[in-house]
Write an enzyme that holds these catalytic residues in place. Sequence first.
Site, mmCIF file in Angstrom:
data_model
loop_
_atom_site.group_PDB
_atom_site.id
_atom_site.type_symbol
_atom_site.label_atom_id
_atom_site.label_comp_id
_atom_site.label_asym_id
_atom_site.label_seq_id
_atom_site.Cartn_x
_atom_site.Cartn_y
_atom_site.Cartn_z
ATOM 1 N N ARG A 110 12.215 -22.590 40.146
ATOM 2 C CA ARG A 110 11.835 -21.258 40.644
ATOM 3 C C ARG A 110 13.009 -20.298 40.624
ATOM 4 O O ARG A 110 12.838 -19.110 40.437
ATOM 5 C CB ARG A 110 11.379 -21.362 42.097
ATOM 6 C CG ARG A 110 10.079 -22.052 42.266
ATOM 7 C CD ARG A 110 9.448 -21.768 43.624
ATOM 8 N NE ARG A 110 8.129 -22.373 43.615
ATOM 9 C CZ ARG A 110 7.927 -23.660 43.872
ATOM 10 N NH1 ARG A 110 8.932 -24.443 44.188
ATOM 11 N NH2 ARG A 110 6.706 -24.154 43.805
ATOM 12 N N HIS A 146 15.824 -28.807 31.478
ATOM 13 C CA HIS A 146 15.824 -30.277 31.590
ATOM 14 C C HIS A 146 15.958 -30.914 30.208
ATOM 15 O O HIS A 146 14.952 -31.280 29.594
ATOM 16 C CB HIS A 146 14.520 -30.751 32.242
ATOM 17 C CG HIS A 146 14.436 -30.407 33.686
ATOM 18 N ND1 HIS A 146 14.863 -31.257 34.676
ATOM 19 C CD2 HIS A 146 14.002 -29.293 34.305
ATOM 20 C CE1 HIS A 146 14.684 -30.687 35.848
ATOM 21 N NE2 HIS A 146 14.157 -29.487 35.656
ATOM 22 N N GLU A 154 17.225 -20.316 47.978
ATOM 23 C CA GLU A 154 16.355 -21.452 48.291
ATOM 24 C C GLU A 154 16.811 -22.114 49.605
ATOM 25 O O GLU A 154 15.994 -22.656 50.345
ATOM 26 C CB GLU A 154 16.388 -22.476 47.141
ATOM 27 C CG GLU A 154 15.470 -23.682 47.375
ATOM 28 C CD GLU A 154 15.422 -24.665 46.204
ATOM 29 O OE1 GLU A 154 16.189 -24.503 45.231
ATOM 30 O OE2 GLU A 154 14.610 -25.597 46.281
ATOM 31 N N GLY A 173 21.379 -29.212 39.769
ATOM 32 C CA GLY A 173 22.776 -29.618 39.579
ATOM 33 C C GLY A 173 23.606 -28.480 39.000
ATOM 34 O O GLY A 173 24.767 -28.267 39.367
ATOM 35 N N GLU A 197 16.849 -33.804 29.416
ATOM 36 C CA GLU A 197 16.433 -35.210 29.397
ATOM 37 C C GLU A 197 15.003 -35.389 28.885
ATOM 38 O O GLU A 197 14.660 -36.437 28.352
ATOM 39 C CB GLU A 197 16.589 -35.827 30.804
ATOM 40 C CG GLU A 197 15.603 -35.354 31.882
ATOM 41 C CD GLU A 197 16.009 -34.061 32.586
ATOM 42 O OE1 GLU A 197 16.874 -33.340 32.048
ATOM 43 O OE2 GLU A 197 15.450 -33.773 33.660
ATOM 44 N N ASP A 207 4.518 -41.354 32.359
ATOM 45 C CA ASP A 207 4.224 -42.148 31.157
ATOM 46 C C ASP A 207 4.261 -41.289 29.884
ATOM 47 O O ASP A 207 4.550 -41.793 28.801
ATOM 48 C CB ASP A 207 2.847 -42.820 31.265
ATOM 49 C CG ASP A 207 2.946 -44.161 31.992
ATOM 50 O OD1 ASP A 207 4.019 -44.796 31.911
ATOM 51 O OD2 ASP A 207 1.976 -44.564 32.640
ATOM 52 N N THR A 211 -6.738 -63.657 35.207
ATOM 53 C CA THR A 211 -7.155 -62.988 33.973
ATOM 54 C C THR A 211 -8.662 -63.133 33.774
ATOM 55 O O THR A 211 -9.358 -62.165 33.434
ATOM 56 C CB THR A 211 -6.384 -63.582 32.778
ATOM 57 O OG1 THR A 211 -5.006 -63.275 32.950
ATOM 58 C CG2 THR A 211 -6.859 -63.025 31.451
ATOM 59 N N GLN A 212 -9.179 -64.337 34.023
ATOM 60 C CA GLN A 212 -10.626 -64.542 33.874
ATOM 61 C C GLN A 212 -11.405 -63.594 34.788
ATOM 62 O O GLN A 212 -12.378 -62.966 34.376
ATOM 63 C CB GLN A 212 -10.996 -65.978 34.245
ATOM 64 C CG GLN A 212 -10.428 -67.037 33.311
ATOM 65 C CD GLN A 212 -10.809 -68.443 33.786
ATOM 66 O OE1 GLN A 212 -11.912 -68.665 34.270
ATOM 67 N NE2 GLN A 212 -9.891 -69.379 33.658
ATOM 68 N N CYS A 264 19.622 -28.487 36.135
ATOM 69 C CA CYS A 264 18.733 -27.652 36.949
ATOM 70 C C CYS A 264 19.367 -27.399 38.320
ATOM 71 O O CYS A 264 20.315 -26.644 38.410
ATOM 72 C CB CYS A 264 17.342 -28.247 37.026
ATOM 73 S SG CYS A 264 16.101 -26.973 37.264
ATOM 74 N N GLY A 316 2.002 -48.434 30.541
ATOM 75 C CA GLY A 316 2.532 -47.296 29.781
ATOM 76 C C GLY A 316 3.442 -47.759 28.652
ATOM 77 O O GLY A 316 3.415 -47.202 27.541
ATOM 78 N N ASP A 343 -10.821 -50.999 40.809
ATOM 79 C CA ASP A 343 -10.631 -49.868 41.719
ATOM 80 C C ASP A 343 -11.876 -48.988 41.667
ATOM 81 O O ASP A 343 -12.401 -48.724 40.576
ATOM 82 C CB ASP A 343 -9.463 -48.963 41.265
ATOM 83 C CG ASP A 343 -8.121 -49.665 41.313
ATOM 84 O OD1 ASP A 343 -8.046 -50.747 41.906
ATOM 85 O OD2 ASP A 343 -7.153 -49.107 40.744
HETATM 86 N N1 GLN Z 1 15.049 -26.128 43.332
HETATM 87 C C1 GLN Z 1 15.591 -25.461 42.183
HETATM 88 C C2 GLN Z 1 14.686 -24.330 41.709
HETATM 89 O O1 GLN Z 1 13.521 -24.342 42.003
HETATM 90 C C3 GLN Z 1 15.884 -26.434 41.071
HETATM 91 C C4 GLN Z 1 14.678 -27.143 40.539
HETATM 92 C C5 GLN Z 1 14.993 -28.352 39.694
HETATM 93 O O2 GLN Z 1 16.079 -28.924 39.794
HETATM 94 N N2 GLN Z 1 14.040 -28.807 38.902
HETATM 95 O O3 GLN Z 1 15.117 -23.448 41.014
#
Ligand code: GLN
Length: 548
Positions: A463, A508, A406, A384, A510, A72, A193-194, A382, A19, A149
Site C-alpha cells: 500500500r 517482490h 503505516e 524490507g 522472489e 502452490d 489407501t483402500q 518490500c 502441489g 471433506d
Molecule cells: N506494509 C507495507 C506496505 O503495505 C509493505 C508490504 C509488503 O512488504 N508486502 O506498503
Amino acid sequence: MATKYIFITGGVTSSLGKGIICASLGRLLVARGLRVTIQKLDPYINVDPGTMNPYEHGEVYVTDDGAETDLDLGHYERFLGIRTSQQNNVTTGRVYYDVITKERHGEYLGKTVQVIPHITDEIKSHVLNLGESENFDVVIVEVGGTVGDIESLPYIEAMRQLRYEVGRKNTLSIHLTLVPYLAAAGELKTKPTQHSVKTLSESGMSPDLLVCRSEYQLDESIRKKIALFCNVEYEDVVASLDAESIYEVPLLMQAEGLDSRVIDKLNLPAKNADLKKWKGFVDKIKNPSHEISIALVGKYVEHHDAYKSIAEALIHGGAMNDTRVNIKWIQSDFITADNVEQRLGQVSSILVAPGFGGRGIGGKLAAVKFARENGIPFFGICLGMQCAVIEFARNCAGLENANSTEFDDKCKYPVIDFMPDQRKIENKGGTMRLGKYDCKLTGGTKAIAAYGQEMIDERHRHRFEVNNEWREKLFDNGLMIAGVNPERDLVEIIEIEDHPWFVGVQFHPELKSTVNEPHPLFVSFVEAALAKSQGKSVTSEESKEAVS
Ligand code: GLN
C-alpha cells in the site's frame, strides 16, 4: 487436439505434497514438449487468500495480473516456467460470490439456485475456460483438501460430471495417498489407501492412477495388493518416496514412470523428455562447492511457508553460484540495537523480509543499520526496502524519527507514505498496488548490472511507497534511486553506493524466480554473500559477467 484434463485429488491426510506432485507431473509433460498449465481449486470460503494471516495460509502468491493466490501457484511457475493468472486459482468463496452475483442480477431466470447444478456448473466453467484460454494440451487440476471433506464434495462432483462432458478419453483421475509404515507391525499398511479410494469412488470418481507417498519403497506384493483392492492396474501404482529436495521429485516421478503412464492413458503426442538442464540444477543443489548462511529477518519466521518464494529464490540463486544457501530464520521482534551483533554477526548476508504492520519494525531497522554500517550484503524486499529507507533517513539524512505512516501517521518525516492518488482509491476499498508494473533502471547500479537491461517489470503487493516529497533529501545524502516506475514516478529500487551490496526493492522479485530462470537479483545477492564469506568483494562488472 482437444485439451486433456488431469484431476488430482488427495486422500488420507493433508500435507502430502499434492502441489509438488502436480508441479512435477507438469514439469515432466512440459519436458516432453506439451503445453501445460495447472489450476488450483481451493475449498475454503475466502474469496482469495489476500486477507488471510500468513500463519493460516503461508505466503500469498501474486500473479502478473495482480491476483492474490495460493502458494502452490508459485510451485507451478517455478517448476514449469509458465506464468499463471487469476484463472489458475479458484476458491469456493469466489464460486459462490459469482453465483450469488448472477442470482442478484436475475441471470438464473427465477430458478431455485442450488449446489447442483449451479455451483458445479460454475466450477466446471472455471476449469474449461482455463483450458480454452490458450488452447492448452493439458490442464492439471489440483483439488485442494482431502477426499471425504464436506467442503470438497462440490468439486469432486464437478470433476465427475466433466469426465463425461469432455469425454473419458480426455480426462484422467489421479489420487495421491499415504502408505504409512507401522513400526510395531514392521510393515507398510495399505488400508488407509483402500479407504481413501473407496471414499472417492462413492462420489463416482474412481482413480486411474495412484501416487502413494511412503517413507519406504513399495515392493511388488504391496503394489499388487493396492492394485487389487483399489481397482487399478499394477503399473498404475506409483510410489513417491520422501526426497531431500522438492526439485528431485520430477526425476523420481519419471523413474517411476508417472509421465509415461499419463501419456499412454491420454494418448498424448509426446517426445522424449529433455531434462538435462533440470538434472544439472538438481546436481548443483545437492553437491555445491560452497556454502553460506543468510539471515532472513521477518516476523513470521516460525512459519517458513510465509516466505516460501524467497526461500526457493535463494536456492535458485545459490545453484547459479554453485553454493548452498543456509537460511538462518531470525525473528525481528527479538532484535535490538544491543543484541544485533550477537544475533547477526555470524551470517554473510542479511535479507529483511516483506510484511505488514508495526510489530518487529525496531528489530528490522537494527538489522538494516548493522548491514549498512558493516558492509554486509543487504537485500530489502518490500517492507524490507521501506525499512532501509527509514533507517537511512534517520541515520544518514538527519531526519530524526522518520517513519512510514503505516506505523506512525503523525510523524514529522513520513518518508514512506500513501501517495496522494492512492488516498482517493482508498475510499473505494482497493488500496493495494498489486501485480506487474514496469521499472526503469538507473545506469551504473547493481540492479542494472544484475538484470543486464534497462526496462524490467516486477510484481507488487503493498500500500505504501517512498514519499517523493523526501526523495531529493535522501538522494542528496547518498541514497541512490536505482529504479523508478515511469508511469507514476514511484521509487522501485534503492541502493547505497559505497557498500558491497545494499539493494532494496519495493516489488517482490522472489515471485518470478524459476528453476530455468533464477532471478538476477537473487543470483547477484548470493554472489555478493559468497564473496563476503570468502573475504572478497565483487564489482558491478563481475556480477554482470556472472549472470550472462
Ligand atoms: N506494509 C507495507 C506496505 O503495505 C509493505 C508490504 C509488503 O512488504 N508486502 O506498503
